[in-house]
Write a protein that holds these residues in place. Structure first.
Motif, mmCIF file in Angstrom:
data_model
loop_
_atom_site.group_PDB
_atom_site.id
_atom_site.type_symbol
_atom_site.label_atom_id
_atom_site.label_comp_id
_atom_site.label_asym_id
_atom_site.label_seq_id
_atom_site.Cartn_x
_atom_site.Cartn_y
_atom_site.Cartn_z
ATOM 1 N N ASP A 247 0.825 -1.210 0.000
ATOM 2 C CA ASP A 247 0.000 0.000 0.000
ATOM 3 C C ASP A 247 0.862 1.265 0.000
ATOM 4 O OD1 ASP A 247 -2.218 -1.621 0.091
ATOM 5 O OD2 ASP A 247 -2.504 -1.423 2.257
ATOM 6 N N LEU A 248 2.023 1.197 0.658
ATOM 7 C CA LEU A 248 2.908 2.355 0.743
ATOM 8 C C LEU A 248 3.569 2.686 -0.584
ATOM 9 C CD1 LEU A 248 4.769 1.646 4.131
ATOM 10 C CD2 LEU A 248 2.981 3.343 3.722
ATOM 11 N N LEU A 251 2.389 5.775 -2.327
ATOM 12 C CA LEU A 251 2.313 7.015 -1.546
ATOM 13 C C LEU A 251 3.618 7.800 -1.621
ATOM 14 C CD1 LEU A 251 0.582 5.705 1.719
ATOM 15 C CD2 LEU A 251 -0.503 6.630 -0.346
ATOM 16 N N THR A 252 3.540 9.107 -1.427
ATOM 17 C CA THR A 252 4.747 9.919 -1.307
ATOM 18 C C THR A 252 5.388 9.627 0.048
ATOM 19 O OG1 THR A 252 3.626 11.765 -0.215
ATOM 20 C CG2 THR A 252 3.647 11.755 -2.651
ATOM 21 N N GLU A 254 6.006 11.565 2.484
ATOM 22 C CA GLU A 254 5.258 12.259 3.540
ATOM 23 C C GLU A 254 3.956 11.523 3.856
ATOM 24 O OE1 GLU A 254 6.456 13.716 0.783
ATOM 25 O OE2 GLU A 254 8.209 14.639 1.771
ATOM 26 N N GLU A 255 3.252 11.080 2.805
ATOM 27 C CA GLU A 255 2.004 10.340 2.989
ATOM 28 C C GLU A 255 2.269 9.001 3.679
ATOM 29 O OE1 GLU A 255 -0.545 11.876 -0.926
ATOM 30 O OE2 GLU A 255 0.814 10.156 -1.086
ATOM 31 N N ALA A 256 3.359 8.346 3.293
ATOM 32 C CA ALA A 256 3.703 7.055 3.892
ATOM 33 C C ALA A 256 3.997 7.211 5.379
ATOM 34 C CB ALA A 256 4.916 6.465 3.177
ATOM 35 N N LYS A 257 4.700 8.280 5.717
ATOM 36 C CA LYS A 257 5.036 8.531 7.126
ATOM 37 C C LYS A 257 3.767 8.749 7.952
ATOM 38 C CE LYS A 257 8.514 11.051 9.781
ATOM 39 N NZ LYS A 257 9.580 12.080 9.731
ATOM 40 N N ALA A 258 2.839 9.508 7.397
ATOM 41 C CA ALA A 258 1.570 9.783 8.094
ATOM 42 C C ALA A 258 0.749 8.501 8.238
ATOM 43 C CB ALA A 258 0.779 10.838 7.327
ATOM 44 N N PHE A 259 0.759 7.672 7.202
ATOM 45 C CA PHE A 259 0.014 6.415 7.225
ATOM 46 C C PHE A 259 0.560 5.481 8.302
ATOM 47 C CE2 PHE A 259 -0.599 2.072 5.290
ATOM 48 C CZ PHE A 259 -1.974 2.015 5.480
ATOM 49 N N GLU A 262 -0.411 6.578 11.786
ATOM 50 C CA GLU A 262 -1.789 6.185 12.122
ATOM 51 C C GLU A 262 -1.854 4.734 12.603
ATOM 52 O OE1 GLU A 262 -4.540 6.862 8.989
ATOM 53 O OE2 GLU A 262 -4.059 8.992 8.801
#
Length: 367
Positions: A247-248, A251-252, A254-259, A262
Motif C-alpha cells: 500500500d505504501l 504514496l509519497t 510524507e504520505e507514507a510517514k503519516a500512514f 496512524e
C-alpha cells in the motif's frame, strides 16, 4: 551487484513483499500456488538516514544511495528436492543468489489459502530447510564421487575439496544446515565453489497482518519464529507487513510517514529488512560528500582504502596515494570538515587502512 533471493512456501507474501521492496508491480501476487514461476529481479536502494545528514553539511541537492538486488523466487513445496512443484527450477534460482530472505506467514486469514492448510511458521521453515538440506546432501555426495578418483591419485586440489566435503556430509545427513559447519578461512574459500543452498546467509521476514504490525512483538507466531531462528539457526528475524508495504508503494514519503503513524509504527519494516539483508551480505557503506553530491558507496567488510577507491573507478585503486578520512559521527558532531581537521579528527590513511562503515572519504591518486 550482490543478490538476495526472497523465498518461502506459496502464498506467504513473497511477491507482495518483492513489489514493496522494489517499489514496483513487477511480480504477480495472487491467492494460488506458483503465481511466480520465472524469478523477478529488482534493484533496491538501501535506506540510510546518514546521507541526508551529510547532505546538509555538504550543502548539496543530490543524494545517491547504495543499492542491492532482490530476486522473487517461486514458492517451494514439500518434495521440491525430488522435483515436486517447481522444485528443480526453484533450487536452481536459489543457487544463483548470495543470501536468502525467507518469508514466513505469521497471520491467520481464511481468505488466503495456506498450502498446508494451517498456519505454523516454524513448520514452514523446517519444510523449506529440509528440502534445501536434502538437495545439498545430494550435491555433496555427487561431488565426492566426482573428486574421488583424482584424490586417490594424489591430486592436491581434489584432496582439499574432499576434506571439506567430508565435513559437510555428516552435518547435512543429520538434517542441519551447511552454514553450521565450522571451516577455516582456506576451507571457506573452497566451500564457495560447491554453491550449497544451506551455506548461504539467511534472514527471516515474519509477515504479519496490517492490524498486527504495531503489536507484532507480542504476536505468538513472531515469537515462535524468533525463538526458533535464534536457538536453532543463529539467524535474525524482522517483522514486516507485506500488504502495508504494498500500500505504501503508491504514496509519497510524507504520505507514507503519516500512514505509518496512524498504524502506531515509526518505520516501515521493509527498511529494516533491506538494511539487515545488506549487512547479511557482508556489505558496508562509506560516503563521499561535496557540493556536487553525497553518495553512498558499497564495499565488503574488511576492504582496504585502495579497494574502496576501486569501487569508484579502477584508476583510483591502481594509482592510490592516500585517503583523507573522517568518521561520520565525528563529522556530524563538529559540523564541518574544517572543524574536524582542527580537532585532529580528519586523518590521512594509507594502503593498509581498513575502511569502516560510515567513513567519509576523499581519495588522492595518480595514474
Amino acid at each position: 551487484m550482490l543478490k538476495a533471493g526472497i523465498v518461502g512456501l506459496p502464498n506467504v507474501g513473497k511477491s507482495t513483499l518483492f513489489n514493496a521492496v522494489t517499489r514496483t508491480r513487477k511480480a504477480e501476487a495472487a491467492n494460488y500456488p506458483f503465481c511466480t514461476i520465472d524469478p523477478n529481479v529488482g534493484v533496491v536502494t538501501v535506506p540510510d538516514e546518514r546521507m541526508y545528514v551529510l547532505q546538509k553539511i555538504a550543502k548539496t541537492n543530490v543524494v545517491i544511495p547504495a543499492a542491492i538486488e532482490f530476486v522473487d523466487i517461486a514458492g517451494l513445496v514439500k518434495g521440491a528436492s525430488a522435483g515436486e512443484g517447481l522444485g528443480n527450477k526453484f533450487l536452481t534460482h536459489i543457487r544463483e543468489v548470495d543470501a536468502i530472505v525467507q518469508v514466513v506467514r505469521c497471520f491467520e486469514d481464511a481468505d488466503i489459502h495456506h498450502v498446508t492448510g494451517t498456519v505454523d511458521p516454524v513448520r514452514d521453515i523446517e519444510i523449506i530447510n529440509t528440502e534445501l538440506v536434502l538437495a545439498d546432501l545430494e550435491s555433496v555426495k555427487k561431488r565426492r564421487e566426482k573428486v574421488a578418483k583424482d584424490a586417490k591419485r594424489g591430486d592436491k586440489v581434489a584432496i582439499a575439496e574432499d576434506a571439506v566435503l567430508a565435513k559437510f556430509e555428516p552435518v547435512l545427513d543429520s538434517g542441519k544446515l551447511a552454514l553450521s559447519v565450522q571451516l577455516t578461512p582456506e576451507e571457506r574459500v573452497i566451500s564457495r565453489t560447491f554453491w550449497l543452498l544451506t551455506d548461504k546467509p539467511t534472514i527471516f521476514a515474519c509477515n504479519v497482518k496490517e492490524s498486527d504490525l504495531a503489536t507484532a512483538e507480542t504476536n505468538a507466531y513472531v515469537q515462535k519464529v524468533r525463538d526458533y531462528t535464534k536457538t536453532h539457526l543463529a539467524c535474525e528475524a524482522v517483522v514486516i507487513s507485506a500488504q502495508i508495504e504494498s500500500d505504501l508503494t503508491d504514496l509519497t514519503p510524507e504520505e507514507a510517514k503519516a500512514f505509518l503513524k496512524e498504524l502506531g509504527v515509526d518505520e516501515s519494516g521493509v527498511g529494516a529488512l533491506i538494511r539487515g539483508t545488506y549487512h547479511l551480505l557482508g556489505l558496508r557503506t562509506y560516503f563521499t560528500a561535496g557540493e556536487k553530491e553525497v553518495r553512498a558507496w558499497t564495499i565488503h567488510a574488511g576492504d582496504t582504502a585502495p579497494q574502496a577507491a576501486g569501487v569508484i573507478h579502477s584508476d583510483f585503486e591502481r594509482g592510490f596515494i592516500k585517503a583523507e578520512t573522517v568518521a561520520y559521527d565525528d563529522l556530524v558532531k563538529l559540523g564541518s570538515v574544517a572543524s574536524a581537521r582542527e580537532k585532529g579528527l580528519y586523518r590521512m590513511e594509507g594502503k593498509d587502512y581498513v575502511v569502516k562503515d560510515g567513513d567519509v572519504l576523499l581519495f588522492k591518486f595518480n595514474v
